[in-house]
Enzyme design. Sequence first.
Site, PDB file in Angstrom:
ATOM      1  N   ASP A  32      53.521  22.484 -33.968  1.00 17.69           N
ATOM      2  CA  ASP A  32      54.335  22.872 -35.117  1.00 17.69           C
ATOM      3  C   ASP A  32      53.418  23.420 -36.209  1.00 17.69           C
ATOM      4  OD1 ASP A  32      56.451  23.185 -36.806  1.00 17.69           O
ATOM      5  OD2 ASP A  32      57.020  21.074 -36.889  1.00 17.69           O
ATOM      6  N   ASP A  33      53.493  24.735 -36.448  1.00 20.20           N
ATOM      7  CA  ASP A  33      52.605  25.401 -37.403  1.00 20.20           C
ATOM      8  C   ASP A  33      51.147  25.301 -36.968  1.00 20.20           C
ATOM      9  OD1 ASP A  33      54.965  25.651 -38.800  1.00 20.20           O
ATOM     10  OD2 ASP A  33      54.258  24.667 -40.623  1.00 20.20           O
ATOM     11  N   ARG A  75      61.648  28.788 -32.469  1.00 17.21           N
ATOM     12  CA  ARG A  75      62.022  27.891 -31.366  1.00 17.21           C
ATOM     13  C   ARG A  75      63.233  28.434 -30.607  1.00 17.21           C
ATOM     14  NH1 ARG A  75      59.280  22.903 -32.117  1.00 17.21           N
ATOM     15  NH2 ARG A  75      57.898  23.187 -33.896  1.00 17.21           N
ATOM     16  N   LYS A 124      60.479  17.738 -31.702  1.00 16.83           N
ATOM     17  CA  LYS A 124      61.216  18.556 -32.659  1.00 16.83           C
ATOM     18  C   LYS A 124      62.068  19.600 -31.941  1.00 16.83           C
ATOM     19  CE  LYS A 124      60.489  21.106 -36.977  1.00 16.83           C
ATOM     20  NZ  LYS A 124      59.463  21.530 -37.951  1.00 16.83           N
ATOM     21  N   HIS A 126      65.217  21.273 -33.597  1.00 23.01           N
ATOM     22  CA  HIS A 126      65.376  22.185 -34.724  1.00 23.01           C
ATOM     23  C   HIS A 126      66.141  23.463 -34.384  1.00 23.01           C
ATOM     24  CE1 HIS A 126      63.374  23.300 -38.812  1.00 23.01           C
ATOM     25  NE2 HIS A 126      64.472  22.582 -38.970  1.00 23.01           N
ATOM     26  N   HIS A 190      52.284  20.176 -38.793  1.00 26.98           N
ATOM     27  CA  HIS A 190      53.140  20.644 -39.895  1.00 26.98           C
ATOM     28  C   HIS A 190      52.813  19.893 -41.182  1.00 26.98           C
ATOM     29  CE1 HIS A 190      56.839  21.440 -42.159  1.00 26.98           C
ATOM     30  NE2 HIS A 190      57.126  22.381 -41.286  1.00 26.98           N
ATOM     31  N   ASP A 282      54.650  27.529 -32.704  1.00 25.54           N
ATOM     32  CA  ASP A 282      55.853  28.283 -33.059  1.00 25.54           C
ATOM     33  C   ASP A 282      55.587  29.421 -34.031  1.00 25.54           C
ATOM     34  OD1 ASP A 282      55.243  26.496 -35.080  1.00 25.54           O
ATOM     35  OD2 ASP A 282      57.298  25.833 -35.429  1.00 25.54           O
ATOM     36  N   ASN A 283      54.638  29.261 -34.954  1.00 25.39           N
ATOM     37  CA  ASN A 283      54.381  30.312 -35.948  1.00 25.39           C
ATOM     38  C   ASN A 283      53.020  30.085 -36.597  1.00 25.39           C
ATOM     39  OD1 ASN A 283      56.967  28.515 -37.338  1.00 25.39           O
ATOM     40  ND2 ASN A 283      54.947  28.333 -38.256  1.00 25.39           N
ATOM     41  N   ARG A 291      52.258  31.468 -42.242  1.00 22.51           N
ATOM     42  CA  ARG A 291      53.666  31.281 -41.887  1.00 22.51           C
ATOM     43  C   ARG A 291      54.595  32.052 -42.836  1.00 22.51           C
ATOM     44  NH1 ARG A 291      55.724  25.330 -42.652  1.00 22.51           N
ATOM     45  NH2 ARG A 291      55.886  26.100 -44.789  1.00 22.51           N
TER      46      ARG A 291
END
Length: 511
Positions: A32-33, A75, A124, A126, A190, A282-283, A291
């Site tokens: 995540d991030d 996602r 996660k 989301h 994150h 994811d990013n 981001r």
Amino acid sequence: MAFVFAWTLLCLLLCFDVGGCRSRNVLLIIADDGGFETDVYNNTVVQTPHLRALSKRSLIFKNAFTSVSSCSPSRSTILTGLPQHQNGMYGLHQGVHHFNSFDGVQSLPLLLKRANIHTGIIGKKHVGPGPVYPFDFAYTEETNSVLQVGRNITKIKLLVRKFFQSHKEERSETKEERPFFLYVAFHDPHRCGHSQPQYGVFCEKFGNGESGMGRIPDWEPKYYSPDQVKVPYFIPDTPAARADIAAQYTTVSRLDQGIGLVLEELRKAGFENDTLVIYSSDNGIPFPNGRTNLYGSGVKEPMLLSSPEHQQRWGKLSQAYVSLLDITPTILDWFSLPYPSYSLSMSQPVELTGRSLLPALISEPSWDTVFSSQSLHEVTMFYPMRSIHKGPYRLLHNLHYRMPFPIDQDFYISPTFQDLLNRTQSGRPTGWFKTLNEYYYRQRWELFDVRTDPMEKVNLAGDLDYSEVLESLKDLLLKWQWRTEDPWVCEPDAVLEAKLEPECRPLYNGL
């Protein structure tokens, strides 16, 4: 496509030749991030031995990209193979706004479930709605604390073990070699300063054993000093930013140890030699220019692809341009499943514009083009952008470029951005490679040659020497937008008239 078909046919023939095949499985691990804070990508400061071990069994992609630099939209693209503007997940799924994918989207878990593949998700999720993204086995933020299922690596380990045990028990009862797809979506690394500030800016204190922090039994915290960190070019080199990055590194180390636990459970369960393992994020990381941006610093991702059937490419580097849009077609190809024929908003059939990555496990492909599409992050952050990166050139289209670029809440309160704001306000040096005004206000078209300008500082869109490159990339980007049913395809100087033959009608608005 012919190459992919031939590859799949060859695998089937080999199976028959050796007297049958064990069921193929997939383990998808998403950070995540997450970024390149690992020695797999030459950051030797952060201790990530488990990612390094995985990379030795993987093809390592040097040019992997997300198709949108925002959590829920990204996602959704991972689990559908469709860009956010096509699947409907325009912004974040949480809260009263709860952006959702369109009801008719045929997602990866939905297709796998129909094919009798056992699906599981831990961590996660989301994304929504539920019927579009069904999983047989689910422990996510929808019914659990995201800290527990996304950051407590002991809890994650036990849930992975529970999934494998349930899978084995079912297989024993049915006498059926049913494949599985397990999606482990970590919440690390994150930021958590906005939601759980008591645990530190990156939740680096959560579970570390200090008073009030709880204790994660399997986690051995790793700490870093600000003077140790490697500051990426797109982050201000200031004491505040260095301390911020040091906290991020501690959380990255927890992510790495969690990945090691998951892979150990895979081995113990006996599935290591028939499971395709994919690792990515994811990013971009939650720092300036990262981001929510479609610059390289916002969309470039780590990606490892580990196949037990293709050891000849283990530990090799691939320069091919690949995308998170490729994950769904890759997994469908691994299971030899076709993509269904159906339509969404228009009469034309939905098609995947990503590709299977499996051919890259055999030989180095010549793929050199990826697309990205962003509409918003939080609901108040509407700033639609589209981009194409082909060869050495990245072209960005900032559709509402006269607006200031928006800042999300989570990033706003970060030590790095607050320091950047304060330094700008007081007229002190920021240690950054651009000004806040340049960051907020952008040109409609931004064209960069990343070979000679990897920091993307010189906009070539107005340079006559690059006019042919600009027009060629504009044309390719527009064709992709039409192909993926982009409702913003005519913005900002025309309106989409969708009746009869869809076309852009001019507004004569001076843009």
